[in-house]
Design an enzyme around this catalytic site. Sequence first.
Site, PDB file in Angstrom:
ATOM      1  N   SER A 139     -53.825 107.823  19.332  1.00 20.85           N
ATOM      2  CA  SER A 139     -53.017 106.700  18.862  1.00 20.85           C
ATOM      3  C   SER A 139     -51.768 106.523  19.707  1.00 20.85           C
ATOM      4  CB  SER A 139     -52.606 106.903  17.406  1.00 20.85           C
ATOM      5  OG  SER A 139     -51.790 105.814  16.992  1.00 20.85           O
ATOM      6  N   LYS A 193     -57.973 109.751  12.307  1.00 21.88           N
ATOM      7  CA  LYS A 193     -57.525 108.567  13.069  1.00 21.88           C
ATOM      8  C   LYS A 193     -57.878 107.276  12.319  1.00 21.88           C
ATOM      9  CE  LYS A 193     -55.869 105.958  16.319  1.00 21.88           C
ATOM     10  NZ  LYS A 193     -56.542 104.748  16.490  1.00 21.88           N
ATOM     11  N   HIS A 196     -55.391 106.893   9.631  1.00 22.57           N
ATOM     12  CA  HIS A 196     -54.155 106.465  10.297  1.00 22.57           C
ATOM     13  C   HIS A 196     -54.167 104.940  10.468  1.00 22.57           C
ATOM     14  CE1 HIS A 196     -52.230 105.034  14.006  1.00 22.57           C
ATOM     15  NE2 HIS A 196     -51.309 105.979  13.844  1.00 22.57           N
ATOM     16  N   ASN A 197     -55.280 104.421  10.942  1.00 22.34           N
ATOM     17  CA  ASN A 197     -55.358 102.978  11.163  1.00 22.34           C
ATOM     18  C   ASN A 197     -55.320 102.207   9.851  1.00 22.34           C
ATOM     19  OD1 ASN A 197     -55.693 103.787  13.811  1.00 22.34           O
ATOM     20  ND2 ASN A 197     -57.141 102.162  14.263  1.00 22.34           N
ATOM     21  N   GLU A 200     -51.864 102.032   9.003  1.00 29.01           N
ATOM     22  CA  GLU A 200     -51.273 101.072   9.958  1.00 29.01           C
ATOM     23  C   GLU A 200     -51.456  99.625   9.455  1.00 29.01           C
ATOM     24  OE1 GLU A 200     -52.503 101.722  14.158  1.00 29.01           O
ATOM     25  OE2 GLU A 200     -53.238  99.669  14.111  1.00 29.01           O
TER      26      GLU A 200
HETATM   27  C1  6PG Z   1     -53.480 103.118  17.654  1.00 26.41           C
HETATM   28  C2  6PG Z   1     -54.045 101.810  17.199  1.00 26.41           C
HETATM   29  C3  6PG Z   1     -55.189 101.430  18.060  1.00 26.41           C
HETATM   30  C4  6PG Z   1     -55.537  99.992  17.958  1.00 26.41           C
HETATM   31  C5  6PG Z   1     -56.607  99.697  16.974  1.00 26.41           C
HETATM   32  C6  6PG Z   1     -56.284  98.782  15.839  1.00 26.41           C
HETATM   33  O1  6PG Z   1     -53.407 103.987  16.807  1.00 26.41           O
HETATM   34  O2  6PG Z   1     -53.126 103.223  18.825  1.00 26.41           O
HETATM   35  O3  6PG Z   1     -54.480 101.881  15.880  1.00 26.41           O
HETATM   36  O4  6PG Z   1     -56.224 102.307  17.829  1.00 26.41           O
HETATM   37  O5  6PG Z   1     -54.543  99.095  18.040  1.00 26.41           O
HETATM   38  O6  6PG Z   1     -57.603  99.214  17.788  1.00 26.41           O
HETATM   39  O7  6PG Z   1     -56.831  97.580  16.088  1.00 26.41           O
HETATM   40  P1  6PG Z   1     -57.249  96.442  15.105  1.00 26.41           P
HETATM   41  O8  6PG Z   1     -55.989  95.920  14.510  1.00 26.41           O
HETATM   42  O9  6PG Z   1     -57.868  95.490  16.072  1.00 26.41           O
HETATM   43  O10 6PG Z   1     -58.242  96.951  14.126  1.00 26.41           O
END
Ligand code: 6PG
Length: 476
Positions: A139, A193, A196-197, A200
Amino acid sequence: MSATRDIRDTAEIGLIGLGTMGAMLALNIAETGHRIAVFNRTASRIDAFMTEAVAEDLARNIVPARDLPELVAAIARPRRILLMVPAGRPVDDQIAALRPLLDEGDVIVDAGNSDWQDTNRRASEAEAAGTLHLGLGVSGGAEGARSGPSMMAGGSERAWTLLQPVLELAAARFGQDPCVAHLGPGGAGHYVKMVHNGIEYADMQMIAEVYGLMRDGMGQGADSIARTFARWNEGPLASYVVEITAEVAAATDPDTRQPMLDVIADRAGQKGTGRWTVIDAQRRAAPLPAVEAAVTARVLSGEDEARGRGAEIFGTAEPLDLPEADLEGALIAAKILAYSQGFTLLAVAGEEEGWALPLPRVAEIWRAGCIIRSAMLDDMATALRDAPGERLAFAPRFAGLLRSHAPALRRTVAAASLAGHPVPALAASLGYLDTLRQARGTANLIQAQRDRFGAHGFERIDRPGETGFHGPWGAD
Ligand code: 6PG
């Protein structure tokens, strides 16, 4: 193999896939002093990359390979090869092409955003073939890959031992602590991960909702919004996403001289990791309402035509006035609740998959380098370490913050709802908190209804431990 040059055993590690992330990670590794052999299917990309490497004075640590056999031969054994190719089929294809060239004990590191279940399968397939597989969640975007990402590793101890020295030098640092860890076998790293997303997505959506209240409810321009987020980035909300929110809100479109934000279409993309998180959480019956709301909001953002028609049919939202401190407090509370939901999912999955995920360590390696890095994560790591098994929202430090800031979240959600502004992720987190403090819930009614139409049975509060009671409904 090349007849004209001999690059055998000249590199300590290899990397396949010189897209933006791959190129940045290769330069980062080269800069740590490791010699890295690189290969890309499109040869012109290798030349462009080498030009970059020369410009950064790193070419001496980079060995460009013209084909896969040359790449493999260039790496000293046991070989360590990083794959930086798109998740899914390309990873399997690349592994299939590489495997015949590898020796026992060589390790392939998949550093893409792979589905953790694919990583589980690939780890078993590698074991059967006598090679090793490390699934590595990386990430931090391109900047992170170049200057130090946060990395979440899953795979065998042996695979980790082989990669640890390289990854620790390439990783972001929080103080002296490298933001990389071995979190469990097989797909454990890619699973973390993925979550994590998911967090995010929630974090970004909640910020976007507050931005919407400022813009549409309070009539603020992008500049003033930028200044507010910049101020918040000095306090408890200090984090990468708040920092870049201030930055993007302050930017001007060079073509129109309008604020950049005002000319960007309001349809969000997604590669899918947020959605995967929600699907996985539902399968495990682990509540993840803020992430669910965030994924749904991205989907609805794509329905712009319907939103336009809806505005004509139902009218748009009304002005509102909220003190800046309430909006900040709302974000603080909602952020804690979203992270708490994410860590609860990790706890459930860790148990179900038999991974024994080290949650405090996960919080620690998220303190720098990754997209969700935030000032709160250090305290989160401490809270998770002090009270293993406790949900983060109940840990004394965060329960205290929630007690202080939940009223602001409540006022924000209430004012937004009364004026007609959508705040689905903030509201979802508030609903989660309110449900968690409702000692006597309302599922007694659900159970009665289920029993009424399907004789599903219920438990009674006055006869604990016994099941299969039925109500006195009708003739059945
Ligand atoms: C990171 C991000 C990275 C990326 C993803 C999310 O942790 O560096 O999460 O993995 O930006 O691809 O992308 P989407 O918003 O397109 O799902």
